[in-house]
Design an enzyme around this catalytic site. Structure first.
Site, PDB file in Angstrom:
ATOM      1  N   ASP A 296      12.042  -6.440  -6.237  1.00  0.00           N
ATOM      2  CA  ASP A 296      11.794  -6.071  -4.853  1.00  0.00           C
ATOM      3  C   ASP A 296      12.914  -5.143  -4.382  1.00  0.00           C
ATOM      4  OD1 ASP A 296      10.798  -6.142  -2.150  1.00  0.00           O
ATOM      5  OD2 ASP A 296       9.930  -8.094  -2.565  1.00  0.00           O
ATOM      6  N   ASP A 409       4.450  -0.729  -1.992  1.00  0.00           N
ATOM      7  CA  ASP A 409       4.322  -1.641  -0.848  1.00  0.00           C
ATOM      8  C   ASP A 409       4.275  -0.859   0.454  1.00  0.00           C
ATOM      9  OD1 ASP A 409       4.017  -4.149   0.200  1.00  0.00           O
ATOM     10  OD2 ASP A 409       6.136  -4.621   0.256  1.00  0.00           O
ATOM     11  N   GLU A 412      -0.191   1.040   3.763  1.00  0.00           N
ATOM     12  CA  GLU A 412      -1.324   1.253   4.686  1.00  0.00           C
ATOM     13  C   GLU A 412      -1.290   2.658   5.328  1.00  0.00           C
ATOM     14  OE1 GLU A 412      -0.478  -2.624   3.692  1.00  0.00           O
ATOM     15  OE2 GLU A 412       0.798  -1.461   5.029  1.00  0.00           O
ATOM     16  N   GLU A 414       2.281   0.827   6.759  1.00  0.00           N
ATOM     17  CA  GLU A 414       2.409  -0.274   7.697  1.00  0.00           C
ATOM     18  C   GLU A 414       2.657   0.220   9.114  1.00  0.00           C
ATOM     19  OE1 GLU A 414       4.989  -4.337   8.088  1.00  0.00           O
ATOM     20  OE2 GLU A 414       3.874  -3.907   6.268  1.00  0.00           O
ATOM     21  N   ARG A 464      -1.210  -2.348  -2.271  1.00  0.00           N
ATOM     22  CA  ARG A 464      -1.952  -3.266  -1.408  1.00  0.00           C
ATOM     23  C   ARG A 464      -2.903  -2.565  -0.449  1.00  0.00           C
ATOM     24  NH1 ARG A 464       2.522  -5.869   2.848  1.00  0.00           N
ATOM     25  NH2 ARG A 464       2.491  -4.157   4.363  1.00  0.00           N
ATOM     26  N   ASP A 481       0.383 -10.552   2.456  1.00  0.00           N
ATOM     27  CA  ASP A 481       1.376 -11.580   2.766  1.00  0.00           C
ATOM     28  C   ASP A 481       0.717 -12.850   3.279  1.00  0.00           C
ATOM     29  OD1 ASP A 481       3.133  -9.612   2.086  1.00  0.00           O
ATOM     30  OD2 ASP A 481       3.687  -9.108   4.140  1.00  0.00           O
ATOM     31  N   HIS A 541       4.465 -15.159  -6.407  1.00  0.00           N
ATOM     32  CA  HIS A 541       5.364 -14.299  -5.618  1.00  0.00           C
ATOM     33  C   HIS A 541       5.509 -14.893  -4.229  1.00  0.00           C
ATOM     34  CE1 HIS A 541       7.398 -10.683  -4.233  1.00  0.00           C
ATOM     35  NE2 HIS A 541       6.568 -10.627  -3.205  1.00  0.00           N
TER      36      HIS A 541
END
Length: 804
Positions: A296, A409, A412, A414, A464, A481, A541
């Site tokens: 990560d 990660d 989108e 986000e 994702r 998540d 995870h």
């Protein structure tokens, strides 16, 4: 993977509110027919309002592209750039109508006004209610829904399998800590699949809504603030046939590397090289197989905030990353790194990124900066070719160091300001026009560059958020998540099935749950990891307040889970064959029960159980203290995988379970190829093959197969560098004959296999066993009702006969 409270634009609020009344007040009119022409497989119609192009891509799939005058269009993101199948379309014309298409799918064009309807084998399939509409800043399509049809689709949502009656936002958005309800999540899809066996994909990347009979019961409405006025339509005679046609049109999932089917060590996150090495050692010491370790964001920064965008090793925490990666690889462990598309103004690359002009801009051409959880930032413009080259140069450097896979990660993205300016080839687009395709384009950049620069590797691109067709870029999505709770576990089958039916066959969950959790819930953890054995990717995870890795839990937890993790490895030949089917036909690895009885539409609502391939029926435990589960059993005969208990299908049963077992049934007649578990897939070999056959006297014949390649060659399927083994059982009154054959081979194929044929549910010991008419020794266990016979198989056609 983080909770971000982003400001919602007034434009999106307006869209969500106005859309409810919109469909009642706006009519569609694409003008009057003027003329038409056919060029190859495209019917082009001219009206006084613009052009309509209808392209027959394959016998069961079309692209329908309305191009109104003076309406901005964006490129297609859903369509794969693959050759159109050479299917000569038929065309007939009358004064009122045109008929164009194939025997399987025909479009009927009503000329005045222009509206379209579709036929499958000459019978009505679906029709536009009023077709395209364009009204101020909103555009979209309206289709008629039949009273009895059920509709799946919309991508990741927790709202039940049948989405009819739902109105859902089309704006990819994080939902931190979700449980049993979510209207909006990480990976929306502007697509629906009908129980009438058609798929419609709205090939539009803009912010919008998908209204499936919510505002008007008999109307499917798609609406967006901009984007492409195009849709794709696919028809099928069965659900697998429908999915096959859809994935021909939007692209097939390339085979992942074999190691992607192994066990992952993953958490938020490993802070140092020493912690990485200690974790891997723990797996080895505790006898848990391991194939990958995911790093990560601590690999480029010592804490959470302020470092995103560095995308270079923190040498204090990771002093010798190349050596660490090589040492892990030597031990059979592949390194996966997280990357995000945000460059903080505080990061070490800010000036470099700004100078290279790789960031999304504001209206004045300067980097568009904004605040979010990690700091003040800008966003990499993944649509802009110079930005792609700059971003890829970072990936390339890390791959040269030995990194094997990628975790994208926050894609989108986000946080994504609506007025961000993105640069495509010959035009610009705002954030709200392009938002839903951001993760898709990011994955494409990584995948295509890796295939070009490292042509002998298979990309592993875990992200994702994406768009329809993202699967063609090796896209491995997860469900975000999720809450570390029973409520978080409960919707995981629904989420994976909904995505798998529309091409995203590797959708999986953070095993054990990611978000929250004040104390370790042993039962929840065990149940989630048991389920993970039968999902596409096995990756525990979580936030590190509770260890996600089984090796850090108590001895009893380890002892219960170790056989399950090893079962995952034993099943590699079976699971890898499912991957082959997915890459060849689009068939999902996880399959809904309604595939078993397509005439019973009530099965569409069942997300309690699912099929893992054709052989296994899995029912995850999603509540505490459960000792049995209710299973809607398809027709046929089924066996409890752990106890061997026999069930007759076509009814609902109660399947017993313990914490040490799991509700898994095996279909009678199944062939399940297995190998011995190894510490990682680097030691994989099917030279010693266990072939499990589930006999039942009610069967006349059975079939199975096994796909094999080197696990690495990205062109194995295209170039024929693989092996295909076939298994068949024929049952007569006094003899059961099992036939082994090989119908395709390649240079690296095993020359001779030692096959241990294990026949289950054999109620009495045979009088004898012959291999190609030669009597051989065998063993029989009356208590387990299993027969075992060892065969040295050189891959010529071989008949193994059990004489009763």
């Amino acid at each position: 993977m983080y909770l971000i409270k982003a400001k919602v634009s007034t434009q999106r609020v307006f869209l969500a509110l106005a859309g409810l009344a919109f469909s009642l007040t706006v009519s569609a009119d694409f003008g009057s027919y003027q003329n038409h022409s056919v060029v190859e497989q495209t019917l082009a119609l001219q009206t006084d309002q613009g052009e309509l192009a209808i392209t027959l891509h394959n016998p069961q799939a079309m692209e329908v592209f309305y191009q109104p005058n003076k309406v901005k269009q964006l490129p297609s993101f859903a369509l794969a750039k693959t050759p159109i199948q050479a299917t000569k379309p038929h065309l007939s014309s009358t004064k009122e109508q045109l008929h164009f298409g194939s025997d399987q799918l025909t479009v009927v064009v009503n000329k005045n006004p222009i509206t379209l309807s579709y036929l499958r084998h000459g019978k009505p399939l679906v029709k536009e209610e009023s077709g395209l509409f364009v009204h101020d800043a909103i555009r979209g399509f309206r289709f008629s829904l039949n009273a009895d049809e059920k509709i799946l689709g919309g991508g990741q949502r927790v709202m039940g399998m049948d989405r009819r009656g739902q109105r859902m936002p089309l704006y990819n958005k994080a939902h931190y800590g979700y449980e049993t309800e979510s209207q909006q999540m990480y990976f929306g899809l502007p697509a629906v699949l009908s129980s009438n066996k058609y798929i419609i994909v709205f090939d539009n990347s803009a912010t919008g809504n998908l209204d499936i009979g919510a505002t008007e019961e008999s109307v499917l409405q798609f609406e967006a603030v901009g984007g492409r006025t195009s849709y794709l339509i696919v028809s099928g005679d069965s659900y697998p046939h429908l999915i096959d046609g859809y994935t021909q049109l939007t692209g097939r999932q390339p085979l992942p590397p074999r190691w992607a089917f192994g066990n992952f060590a993953s958490r938020f996150g490993y802070h140092s090289e020493q912690e990485v090495r200690d974790t891997v050692k723990k797996f080895r010491d505790q006898d848990f197989p391991l194939d990958a370790l995911v790093l990560d964001l601590y690999w480029f920064g010592k804490d959470i905030k302020g470092h995103m965008g560095n995308l270079a090793w923190d040498k204090e925490a990771f002093p010798e990353p190349t050596k660490m990666i090589q040492d892990l690889k030597t031990d059979g462990v592949n390194t996966i790194l997280i990357t995000e598309p945000f460059i903080l103004t505080s990061s070490k690359r800010w000036q470099e990124a700004k100078k290279a002009d790789v960031l999304a801009t504001n209206a004045h051409g300067e980097p568009k900066t904004f605040n979010f959880y990690f700091g003040n930032t800008a966003l990499i413009d993944v649509f802009h070719k110079p930005a792609q080259a700059w971003f890829w140069s970072i990936y390339q450097e890390l791959m040269l160091q030995g990194v094997a896979g990628w975790w994208g990660d926050l894609g989108e993205p986000e946080v994504h300001p609506d007025d961000s300016i993105h640069r495509l080839d010959n035009q610009i687009a705002t954030g709200n026009e392009i938002h839903n395709a951001y993760g898709h384009e990011w994955a494409k950049m990584v995948y295509e560059n890796q295939r070009r620069r490292f042509p002998n590797t298979r990309p592993m691109v875990m992200m994702r958020s994406g768009f329809a067709g993202s699967q063609r870029y090796g896209f491995i999505p997860w469900t975000g998540d999720v809450s570390r709770s029973w409520g978080g576990l409960k919707p995981q089958v629904e989420l994976s099935l909904q995505m798998s039916l529309l091409g995203l066959g590797y959708t999986h969950s953070d095993l054990g749950g990611f978000a929250g959790g004040e104390k370790f819930d042993k039962e929840l953890y065990i149940r989630w990891l048991q389920y993970g054995v039968f999902q596409p990717v096995f990756r525990p995870h979580a936030q590190e307040n509770i260890a996600p890795e089984p090796v850090f839990h108590d001895e009893n937890t380890q002892d219960i889970l170790r056989p399950f993790v090893k079962l995952r490895y034993k099943m590699l030949p079976y699971n890898y064959t499912l991957a082959f089917e997915n890459s060849s036909t689009g068939m999902p690895l996880m399959r809904p029960l309604f595939f078993e009885n397509e005439a019973d539409s009530s099965l569409i609502n069942n997300a309690d159980s699912y099929l893992w391939g054709d052989a296994f029926l899995v029912t995850p435990i999603t509540e505490a203290g459960v000792e049995s589960v209710s299973v809607n059993l398809p027709e046929g005969v089924w066996f409890d995988y752990f106890t061997g208990q026999r069930y007759v299908g076509g009814k609902t049963i109660q399947q017993k379970t313990t914490l040490e077992t799991f509700p898994v049934l095996v279909r009678a007649g199944s062939f399940i190829p297995m190998t011995q578990a190894t510490k990682s897939t680097s030691g994989y070999s099917s030279k010693d093959l266990e072939l499990h056959y589930y006999f039942d006297k009610t069967l006349k014949d059975s079939f199975g197969k096994m796909y094999e390649d080197d696990g690495k060659n990205p062109s194995a399927l295209a170039n024929g560098d693989y092996e295909l083994l076939n298994f068949e059982a024929q049952h007569q009154r006094r003899r059961t004959q099992i036939l082994l054959s090989r119908t395709h081979s390649y240079s690296q194929a095993v020359a001779i296999r030692q096959v241990s044929l294990i026949v289950h549910n054999l109620s009495k010991k045979p009088r004898g066993v012959t291999v190609d008419d030669h009597e051989v020794e065998f063993s029989y266990d009356g208590q387990s009702q299993q027969l075992t016979v060892e065969v040295d198989w050189s891959h010529s056609n071989t008949a193994i006969s059990l004489h009763q």
